[in-house]
Motif scaffolding. Structure first.
Motif: not given
Length: 139
Positions: A34-52
């Protein structure tokens, strides 16, 4: 495209590393990724988890393709190289935002990590014969 035994060994190794990384996305390294999800994307926990999770599934599929789809190895190598390009902004984001993960706890370590992405791109292209294929198309 004919590849050497060395290329085939490196292709399988890269495929296995992708499978392991994908499993890490889905399990024990989920928070680290999750640390590597770009911060210009939405930073909600649910979205970041989805990306991962989504990228983990893609990594597993690409890893399996690298190992098993020998007939399509050139195409798989190109797709994997493109994938590495697409995820590179996450590495840049980790560096520019100073986010600690995977032992990258200093700016220098995060900067050095950025130079490994081109190595992965070349590894994917070389080990599958895609590099030679693309160079021959240029002629």
């Amino acid at each position: 495209m004919k590849t050497s035994t060395t290329q085939n060994v490196f292709r399988v190794i890269l495929g296995l590393l992708m499978i392991m990384a994908g499993i890490g996305h889905l399990t024990f390294q989920r928070e680290e990724f999750q640390a590597q999800v770009p911060r210009w994307l939405p930073t909600s926990d649910a979205f970041m988890d989805f990306v991962v999770v989504a990228s983990g599934v893609v990594e597993i599929l690409l890893g399996l393709a690298m190992v098993l789809l020998v007939k399509y190895k050139v195409k798989v190598g190109i797709v994997l190289a493109i994938f590495y390009v697409l995820i590179f902004p996450g590495n840049i984001s980790q560096y520019t935002n100073g986010i600690d993960a995977f032992g990258l706890d200093t700016d220098l370590k995060r900067l050095i990590r950025l130079f490994f992405q081109p190595v992965l791109i070349l590894w994917a292209l070389w080990s599958t014969g895609a590099l030679k294929h693309l160079m021959n198309k240029q002629k």
